[in-house]
Write a protein that holds these residues in place. Structure first.
Motif, short mmCIF file in Angstrom:
data_model
loop_
_atom_site.label_atom_id
_atom_site.label_comp_id
_atom_site.label_asym_id
_atom_site.label_seq_id
_atom_site.Cartn_x
_atom_site.Cartn_y
_atom_site.Cartn_z
N UNK A 12 6.68 -0.69 9.58
CA UNK A 12 6.95 -1.08 8.24
C UNK A 12 6.22 -2.25 7.90
N UNK A 13 5.98 -3.21 8.60
CA UNK A 13 5.30 -4.51 7.99
C UNK A 13 3.81 -4.13 7.51
N UNK A 14 3.15 -3.23 8.29
CA UNK A 14 1.76 -2.56 7.64
C UNK A 14 2.08 -1.77 6.41
N UNK A 15 3.24 -1.01 6.21
CA UNK A 15 3.31 -0.50 4.87
C UNK A 15 3.42 -1.51 3.80
N UNK A 16 4.17 -2.36 4.01
CA UNK A 16 4.37 -3.44 3.05
C UNK A 16 3.30 -4.46 2.88
N UNK A 17 2.38 -4.24 3.62
CA UNK A 17 1.05 -5.19 3.61
C UNK A 17 -0.07 -4.28 2.71
N UNK A 18 0.48 -2.91 2.21
CA UNK A 18 -0.32 -2.26 1.84
C UNK A 18 -1.36 -1.31 2.57
N UNK A 19 -1.13 -1.28 3.83
CA UNK A 19 -2.07 -0.21 4.52
C UNK A 19 -1.91 1.25 4.20
N UNK A 20 -2.92 1.94 4.18
CA UNK A 20 -2.95 3.41 3.80
C UNK A 20 -2.22 4.11 5.24
N UNK A 21 -2.08 5.43 4.91
CA UNK A 21 -1.52 6.30 5.80
C UNK A 21 -2.56 6.46 7.08
N UNK A 50 10.39 4.18 3.47
CA UNK A 50 9.33 3.13 3.11
C UNK A 50 8.69 3.74 1.99
N UNK A 51 8.05 2.96 1.00
CA UNK A 51 7.25 3.43 -0.04
C UNK A 51 5.81 2.52 0.06
N UNK A 52 4.83 3.60 0.16
CA UNK A 52 3.61 3.00 0.39
C UNK A 52 3.18 2.35 -0.79
N UNK A 53 2.49 1.01 -0.67
CA UNK A 53 2.06 0.17 -1.67
C UNK A 53 0.78 0.55 -2.25
N UNK A 54 0.52 0.60 -3.34
CA UNK A 54 -0.57 1.11 -4.01
C UNK A 54 -1.60 -0.24 -4.18
N UNK A 55 -2.76 -0.59 -3.55
CA UNK A 55 -3.48 -1.75 -3.82
C UNK A 55 -4.48 -1.30 -5.14
#
Length: 168
Positions: A12-21, A50-55
């Motif tokens: 979850x922290x990786x997703x929030x940090x904006x990491x890709x799948x 979780x929702x992926x963050x677009x950088x």
């Protein structure tokens, strides 16, 4: 092998940090020693709600697309046909034969904010897209097909209703 709660929090922290799948998939393998397919990682992110963050990507110079006339008479980008994955599990109205059928893809084509399909009353099909800047494009399945102005008005009304029905 399933991930434990601590590992899920790390994901979850990786997703929030904006990491890709793909990046998350690699980190799961490297840090937890767990091999997961890309699709398994996608399902994991979905299961964790979780929702992926677009950088924000730096703007690249893209080739100029072919232009087609929109119903309003101005030129809009012609929509390339999205990949088959984009059409998986569309959300749409199941209209009777001979009427306008509009669907919205659950997962839009990667280059677009929204995408979907339309079946016009005459049975002709097209893929429609809206890019991140709000520009609309449509690619008929049959080359050279141009829907009538009445069909375009019906499509706009049906799409608006479908978007509202889906809370968009």
């Amino acid at each position: 092998m399933a991930l434990n709660d601590s590992q899920k929090k790390t994901v979850a922290s990786w997703v929030q940090a904006g990491d890709s799948l793909g990046s998350i998939q690699n980190k799961i393998h490297e840090e937890f020693g767990v091999s997961m397919t890309f699709m398994d990682v996608r399902f994991l992110v979905d299961d964790l709600d979780l929702t992926l963050v677009d950088k924000i990507q730096p703007k690249r110079e893209e080739p100029k697309p072919d232009l087609v006339a929109s119903p309003a008479g101005n030129a809009t980008a012609a929509a390339p046909v999205p990949s088959p994955e984009a059409a998986i599990n569309p959300v749409g109205n199941e209209a009777a034969a001979g009427s306008m059928q509009v669907s919205i893809d659950k997962i839009p084509h990667p280059s677009y904010a929204l995408s979907g399909t339309v079946v016009f009353p005459d049975g002709e099909k097209a893929i429609w897209v809206i890019d991140p800047q709000g520009r609309f494009g449509m690619q008929p399945e049959k080359e050279g097909y141009k829907p009538s102005q009445e069909y375009i008005r019906q499509f706009q009304t049906a799409l608006e209703a479908e978007l509202q029905r889906n809370g968009m």
